[in-house]
Write a protein that holds these residues in place. Structure first.
Motif: not given
Lengths: 331, 331
Positions: A45-50, A75-81, A140-144, B33-39
């Motif tokens: 799971l990737a999770f972020t907010t702004d 922000d989700l895409a920046m962790v590859g999600a 907020a966003g959720v990605g995989v 502290l990346d652009d998204s949290a992952t878990a």
């Protein structure tokens, strides 16, 4: 026009949700309207907010609605999600024209469709006239995160290439121009765009992308300082390789800004193993949001956390994080 | 004191994030502290969001920080989910004392620990003095719905029992009393609390709970109207069964409010198959947040979407959704 009762939890609140929000944003997950949305999910799971407080709400090339979707998708895409679901929470100032709210919500829908995400949950609050500035938006966003992908600001290594997806400073200068009533010879548009598709192309040719960031507030300079700090490396940029539009360069000269510190909302910087850099740039150039992609620097031996710039005349200067506040309420 | 540069994306923003936010909220997922949290995640995803604009920020029994955690945790719990992760997005008005921000962030941590959730991602924006009212908070939350649990406002059926977890109106009257400088003989505290633990006890004895809602804005009346509408059923309440504290009843009489419309932040209403009702109430009463739980009504044959109240003197009246705006900025 928005009234306090639109935030009451009663009939008018329900009408606003159903007639304005769900009407424009509806999908089978949102339409359920329970206290939480539910959906199947499997993977990392990737999770972020702004939150978004940009002023003005509408600017050349976009508005707060498009910004709120793209910022969170990016922000989700920046962790590859791969972005899947977003939330939309609105703080409305009493007296906001309903037509403006509707226009923003239409933009949210359009940007979400383009980014391939669904708005599945939301919230609306209303505050008295003068207690907020028209409209604040939170998404907020959720990605995989696909298996095998591990993108983090802490992963840059000496020898890696630094790739920038296109011109810098477009968003900041476009918003500022509207806010201050400046005009330039050619109209400058914000670059606000969802980058998840571009990132998927990059990961397709190079699953070992080390680090990615979208250089928003604080600009490319602050973003690269963050990566250099988290990875404990030194980054050297080549000034001449960094694409800047003439209109942005001109505005920055006039206003005393450095484009390296001006916000972007549709650009990314990536650190990739040098052997993959040309391939990644080629894949990016084939995508509408990466046409001007270029290798703009490399990770080098040197003081940890330091960003250096080799200038056009052959000098080297230190590029620090933004100090002070260049452009308030740019996103 | 909060300055515009705290929202710049530069050095002061980084310092605020590291020294105030991560310092108080830190955990291994957030600290990256990346652009998204992952878990890792697996199961059915629940996702929700709420913004909080309560005035004043600190009120008897809680503050905006505790409220922001509990509100979102409770929205997850109301679909039967176990809350896992929350986001924290702050909109700060320039000039807010840092000590107030720190107090709110400490409350966030405390409430998150109590609720068993981690703050894994966040955002901070700053707007000019006068462009927001001190501090607005948004939290989004992610939870996992256990296999076999299917709780929805649309699932109430004729014959089901309506269970309320405790006294109504405490939060609304507590916030109002602080805002308006009212005082009562006994100090009334907000009920703001995370209900996920209580819900887990309920689902343990009755996995077939049909519907749950936390009656916040709009109160118990509006919430039951929502359930009646979505399920296409009629709900009959027994006035005498609904627990109301004397202080709340007194304040409501004085102010001309009906407790049925006053906001709660630590109560839930549940619709359960009648055969399980006594067992569910017993399990709730064994939990600190369900001590006053009671069966307060039932789902009956009657006009779809209608809520009725049998009064103490044997009359029946229609209980409609809230119209107008009873108590602005209560959450």
């Amino acid at each position: 026009m928005v009234l306090m009762a639109h935030g009451s939890g009663g009939k008018m609140a329900r009408d606003l949700v159903e007639k304005v929000l769900v009407h424009a944003l509806g999908n089978p997950i949102l339409d359920v309207l329970d206290d939480s949305a539910t959906a199947p999910f499997s993977g990392r799971l990737a999770f972020t907010t702004d939150s978004y407080v940009v002023r003005p709400l509408f600017f050349p090339g976009g508005d707060i609605g498009r910004l709120a979707v793209c910022g969170t998708v990016n922000d989700l895409a920046m962790v590859g999600a791969r972005p899947l679901y977003i939330s939309l929470a609105l703080i409305l100032e009493e007296g906001l024209p309903l037509a403006e709210l509707e226009a923003v919500v239409r933009s949210v829908r359009q940007a979400a469709d383009e980014a391939g995400v669904q708005v599945v949950t939301g919230d609306t609050k209303v505050v008295e006239k003068g207690a907020a500035d028209r409209l604040f938006v939170n998404t907020a966003g959720v990605g995989v995160v696909p298996d095998g992908v591990c993108v983090s600001g802490a992963n840059a290594r000496v020898g890696d290439a630094v790739i920038l997806s296109g011109t810098i400073g477009d968003h900041g200068i476009a918003v500022l121009s509207r806010r201050e009533g400046l005009s330039f010879e050619t109209e400058l548009l914000s670059d606000v765009a969802p980058l998840a598709g571009l990132v998927q192309e990059m990961l397709r040719v190079c699953p070992s992308v080390r680090a990615m960031r979208d250089p928003t507030r604080g600009g490319l300079a602050s973003t690269l300082n963050e990566i250099a700090g988290k990875s404990g490396v030194c980054i050297r940029l080549r000034e001449q390789a960094i694409p800047v539009k003439d209109a942005v360069r001109g505005a920055c000269e006039m206003l005393g800004f450095d484009p390296l510190y001006v916000a972007n909302e549709g650009k990314l910087v990536a650190i990739v193993p040098s052997g993959h850099a040309e391939q990644v740039v080629a894949a990016m150039r084939a995508h509408p949001y990466g046409r001007d992609a270029a290798i703009v620097g490399e990770v080098v031996e040197g003081p940890a956390g330091r960003v250096l710039l080799s200038t056009a005349i052959g000098a080297t200067r230190v590029v620090d994080m933004l100090t002070g506040d260049l452009l308030p309420r740019i996103c």
